[in-house]
Design a protein around this motif. Structure first.
Motif, PDB file in Angstrom:
ATOM      1  N   LEU A 183     -12.218  -4.088  -1.946  1.00 15.32           N
ATOM      2  CA  LEU A 183     -12.214  -2.782  -1.265  1.00 15.32           C
ATOM      3  C   LEU A 183     -13.468  -1.983  -1.619  1.00 15.32           C
ATOM      4  N   SER A 216      -1.070  -0.717  -2.471  1.00 18.09           N
ATOM      5  CA  SER A 216      -1.428  -0.316  -1.099  1.00 18.09           C
ATOM      6  C   SER A 216      -0.214   0.215  -0.348  1.00 18.09           C
ATOM      7  N   ARG A 242      -3.034  -1.355   4.122  1.00 16.66           N
ATOM      8  CA  ARG A 242      -4.032  -0.298   4.244  1.00 16.66           C
ATOM      9  C   ARG A 242      -4.645  -0.051   2.866  1.00 16.66           C
ATOM     10  N   SER A 243      -5.947   0.141   2.846  1.00 16.99           N
ATOM     11  CA  SER A 243      -6.630   0.410   1.584  1.00 16.99           C
ATOM     12  C   SER A 243      -6.062   1.681   0.937  1.00 16.99           C
ATOM     13  N   ASN A 280      -8.902   4.613   1.365  1.00 25.68           N
ATOM     14  CA  ASN A 280      -9.218   5.407   2.576  1.00 25.68           C
ATOM     15  C   ASN A 280      -8.318   5.068   3.759  1.00 25.68           C
ATOM     16  N   ASP A 326      -8.039   2.382   5.375  1.00 28.37           N
ATOM     17  CA  ASP A 326      -8.535   1.366   6.319  1.00 28.37           C
ATOM     18  C   ASP A 326      -7.589   0.172   6.370  1.00 28.37           C
ATOM     19  N   LYS A 327      -7.448  -0.444   7.546  1.00 29.53           N
ATOM     20  CA  LYS A 327      -6.606  -1.653   7.684  1.00 29.53           C
ATOM     21  C   LYS A 327      -7.347  -2.833   7.062  1.00 29.53           C
ATOM     22  N   LYS A 328      -6.638  -3.578   6.200  1.00 33.27           N
ATOM     23  CA  LYS A 328      -7.250  -4.710   5.508  1.00 33.27           C
ATOM     24  C   LYS A 328      -6.326  -5.917   5.582  1.00 33.27           C
TER      25      LYS A 328
END
Ligand code: 62D
Ligand code: ZN
Length: 374
Positions: free
Chosen positions: A68, A104, A117-118, A121, A123-125
């Motif tokens: 990340l 997460s 999600r991170s 922030n 974000d989709k991971k």
């Protein structure tokens, strides 16, 4: 030359614990060993020189965090994790699975991998056996961990069974996608919760795939210690005796001794560094919370039996002052002591194995540390 090989030196006649050496491309690890955790490419507040001074032989770093931030491509461009963090001894990286579940938000487990999600922030991971191997190969660690699922505790029998079967399929995919098997060792992780038949099934699956080392996962997740010891009693013997055995997430002094007695070679835990940051220390007389008011005018050393930099140069009163004042130097001094304490403990465990008296050592240590029938 195989990336990781285990050299058995001797077995303690009194306890069955074993003394060994793990040979890696960045050096030799004497076992049983405790591995300090350096989550984000640093063992918090410690320099590599200070880690060497306390004889830390291998450190851990977390794939999830580095994936990340800063991203594994940056570490790859830096020449790998050893160069990036200026550490030339062995490094073990985890595969990110455990952190996804513990850190997460919004995550979805599929056969393919885990969508999440991170926590930084949002974000989709996505992490999978293939991605975890890609990241760890970019980091260039000496020991890599297979991508697995660590079931929560407690968990339904059926869930644990389905989960271990997927972890076995994921382990196979990790082996298939491992780019550099000859200079990076890949350890599989045995699951199966607290059920002997499921642990046997997981161990049979994974030992049939012939990994250079095996971790015991799914423990130290909130279960009572005696239950963890019980699982070790029947799981460790299922693992090949000519390979390293790594118990994940275990680091209290009593558990390190009890795990060593049961044949575990490697341990890791954030405990010593985490509790140091709130002023809790491990001393030969047991846990000591140095921020406690009773130490305000105690000008003696933190631990009279310790020869670390902190105990040789500073008083409990000074440490208490620094911690209360939230001075970074205080965190460094308590971290230096706690890590030194555990390295010293493991040195004494190895010495007791050499002298065939690890059970006696456990009784002496438990008495002094105040761990009667813990
Ligand atoms: C390599 C990532 N996989 C993986 N990490 C783990 C980390 C742990 N840490 C603790 N207690 C602090 N138990 C653990 C179990 C696992 C586990 O079963 N699997
Ligand atoms: Zn000390």
């Amino acid at each position: 030359m195989a990336a990781i090989t285990y050299e058995h030196i001797k077995t303690c006649k009194q306890s069955g614990a074993r003394l060994g050496r793990v040979h890696t491309p960045h050096g030799i690890i004497e076992t049983p060993t405790f591995m300090p955790v350096g989550t984000q490419a640093t063992v918090k507040t410690m320099s590599p020189e200070e880690l060497k001074e306390m004889d830390a032989q291998i450190i851990l770093s977390n794939t999830y965090h580095l994936f990340l931030r800063p991203g594994h491509e940056i570490v790859r461009q830096a020449g790998g994790l050893h160069k990036f963090m200026n550490w030339d001894r062995p490094i073990l990286t985890d595969s990110g699975g455990f952190q996804v579940f513990s850190l997460s938000e919004m995550r979805k487990i599929t056969e393919e991998g885990v969508h999440f999600r991170s926590h930084l922030n949002g974000d989709k991971k996505f992490l999978s056996p293939e991605v975890a191997m890609e990241v760890q190969n970019a980091l260039g660690s000496d020991i890599m961990m297979a991508f697995d699922e660590c079931p929560p505790y407690p968990a339904e029998y059926e869930y644990v069974k389905k989960s271990l079967e997927r972890t076995s399929r994921w382990a196979e995919r990790c082996l298939e996608s491992h780019a550099r098997p000859h200079d990076q060792g890949l350890f599989a992780i045995v699951q199966g919760g607290m059920h002997e038949d499921l642990r046997r099934q997981s161990a049979a699956d994974l030992t049939s795939m012939d990994f250079p080392g095996y971790a015991i996962g799914g423990l130290s997740v909130g279960e009572p210690k005696h239950l963890m010891y019980g699982v070790l009693d029947y799981t460790v013997p299922l693992l090949p005796s000519n390979k390293p055995r790594y118990l994940m997430g275990v680091g209290s002094p009593d558990a390190l001794i009890e795990g060593s007695i049961r044949g575990v070679d490697m341990f890791d835990c954030v405990l010593p560094t985490r509790i140091a940051r709130n002023g809790t220390t491990m001393t030969s007389q047991g846990r000591l919370v140095v921020r406690n008011a009773k130490f305000a005018t105690d000008f003696g050393p933190l631990d009279p039996e310790c020869d670390c930099y902190t105990c040789r140069n500073y008083s409990r009163a000074y440490l208490r002052h620094l911690i209360k004042a939230d001075e970074t130097f205080g965190l460094r001094l308590t971290t230096i002591h706690n890590l030194h304490f555990l390295q010293n403990l493991m040195r004494n465990v190895r010495k007791a194995i050499m002298e065939d008296r690890l059970l006696d050592f456990r009784d002496e240590f438990f008495d002094q540390y105040g761990l009667h029938d813990n």
